[in-house]
Design a protein around this motif. Structure first.
Motif, PDB file in Angstrom:
ATOM      1  N   ALA A  74     -36.263 -47.822  35.386  1.00  0.00           N
ATOM      2  CA  ALA A  74     -37.140 -48.443  36.387  1.00  0.00           C
ATOM      3  C   ALA A  74     -38.440 -47.671  36.576  1.00  0.00           C
ATOM      4  O   ALA A  74     -39.517 -48.269  36.667  1.00  0.00           O
ATOM      5  N   GLU A  75     -38.342 -46.356  36.639  1.00  0.00           N
ATOM      6  CA  GLU A  75     -39.526 -45.537  36.884  1.00  0.00           C
ATOM      7  C   GLU A  75     -40.550 -45.701  35.765  1.00  0.00           C
ATOM      8  O   GLU A  75     -41.745 -45.820  36.024  1.00  0.00           O
ATOM      9  N   ARG A  76     -40.074 -45.720  34.524  1.00  0.00           N
ATOM     10  CA  ARG A  76     -40.998 -45.874  33.398  1.00  0.00           C
ATOM     11  C   ARG A  76     -41.550 -47.288  33.314  1.00  0.00           C
ATOM     12  O   ARG A  76     -42.717 -47.468  32.959  1.00  0.00           O
ATOM     13  N   VAL A  77     -40.736 -48.286  33.653  1.00  0.00           N
ATOM     14  CA  VAL A  77     -41.255 -49.656  33.687  1.00  0.00           C
ATOM     15  C   VAL A  77     -42.425 -49.724  34.666  1.00  0.00           C
ATOM     16  O   VAL A  77     -43.493 -50.253  34.348  1.00  0.00           O
ATOM     17  N   ALA A  78     -42.247 -49.153  35.859  1.00  0.00           N
ATOM     18  CA  ALA A  78     -43.304 -49.204  36.884  1.00  0.00           C
ATOM     19  C   ALA A  78     -44.528 -48.389  36.479  1.00  0.00           C
ATOM     20  O   ALA A  78     -45.662 -48.869  36.572  1.00  0.00           O
ATOM     21  N   ILE A  79     -44.318 -47.177  36.014  1.00  0.00           N
ATOM     22  CA  ILE A  79     -45.468 -46.310  35.723  1.00  0.00           C
ATOM     23  C   ILE A  79     -46.243 -46.809  34.509  1.00  0.00           C
ATOM     24  O   ILE A  79     -47.478 -46.773  34.486  1.00  0.00           O
ATOM     25  N   TYR A  80     -45.544 -47.346  33.504  1.00  0.00           N
ATOM     26  CA  TYR A  80     -46.248 -47.888  32.343  1.00  0.00           C
ATOM     27  C   TYR A  80     -46.973 -49.177  32.688  1.00  0.00           C
ATOM     28  O   TYR A  80     -48.066 -49.443  32.180  1.00  0.00           O
ATOM     29  N   GLN A  81     -46.384 -49.980  33.559  1.00  0.00           N
ATOM     30  CA  GLN A  81     -47.068 -51.197  33.998  1.00  0.00           C
ATOM     31  C   GLN A  81     -48.339 -50.829  34.766  1.00  0.00           C
ATOM     32  O   GLN A  81     -49.387 -51.441  34.569  1.00  0.00           O
ATOM     33  N   ALA A  82     -48.251 -49.820  35.633  1.00  0.00           N
ATOM     34  CA  ALA A  82     -49.439 -49.370  36.369  1.00  0.00           C
ATOM     35  C   ALA A  82     -50.499 -48.858  35.393  1.00  0.00           C
ATOM     36  O   ALA A  82     -51.689 -49.154  35.541  1.00  0.00           O
ATOM     37  N   GLY A  83     -50.067 -48.092  34.398  1.00  0.00           N
ATOM     38  CA  GLY A  83     -51.004 -47.576  33.411  1.00  0.00           C
ATOM     39  C   GLY A  83     -51.669 -48.669  32.596  1.00  0.00           C
ATOM     40  O   GLY A  83     -52.845 -48.572  32.235  1.00  0.00           O
ATOM     41  N   ALA A  84     -50.923 -49.737  32.311  1.00  0.00           N
ATOM     42  CA  ALA A  84     -51.473 -50.844  31.531  1.00  0.00           C
ATOM     43  C   ALA A  84     -52.387 -51.732  32.371  1.00  0.00           C
ATOM     44  O   ALA A  84     -53.436 -52.173  31.905  1.00  0.00           O
TER      45      ALA A  84
END
Length: 161
Positions: A74-84
């Protein structure tokens, strides 16, 4: 021979109601994201919500796959989505809620090692700490003022050069 002592200071909240109002809202969003996680194999659901400097909130939840290494936390899904989606905005806070369909999760569940490394990359990139709040399904919440409190010896781009 020398010894190095590493100290982390974490804040413990007994209940969501003790959190600042904006973090209560962020945690509630993480809880709702957790409930929508795709976790048919582990039955372990995680939701994450992060707030950006402009007030936007980005969510993530764990996404499993029959080919286990292909899933994502979940954390990587959120942080990568924010980065994208918002590559130039700073991440201020991250709220995480984890639960199991099999047993009660009453203790705070911190990010796994891979997620800590990913959060570290963004914290270093933005030059400011990211507050991290994590809990189980209910009960206590732990706050780390920075990822460095959870991963004090970071690996970053400086080791690659």
């Amino acid at each position: 021979m020398n010894k190095i002592e590493i100290k982390s200071v974490l804040t413990v909240y007994e209940d969501v109601s003790e959190l600042p109002e904006d973090i209560q809202q962020l945690m509630n969003i993480a809880v709702n994201a957790r409930k929508k996680a795709y976790a048919p194999y582990s039955k372990f659901r995680v939701g994450a919500a992060l707030s950006l400097e402009n007030g936007e909130v980005v969510i993530g939840n764990n996404q499993e796959n029959a080919s286990y290494p292909s899933g994502l936390c979940a954390e990587r899904v959120a942080i990568y989505q924010a980065g994208a989606k918002y590559p130039d905005l700073k991440i201020k806070s991250l709220a995480i809620s984890a639960s199991s369909d099999i047993k009660e999760t009453l203790t705070p569940i911190p990010p796994c090692g891979a997620c800590r490394q990913s959060i570290s990359e963004y914290e270093i990139k933005q030059g400011e700490p990211i507050s991290i709040y994590f809990m189980g399904k209910t009960g206590r919440i732990i706050k780390a003022d920075s990822l460095k409190d959870l991963l004090p010896l970071t690996f970053d781009k400086d080791q690659l050069i």
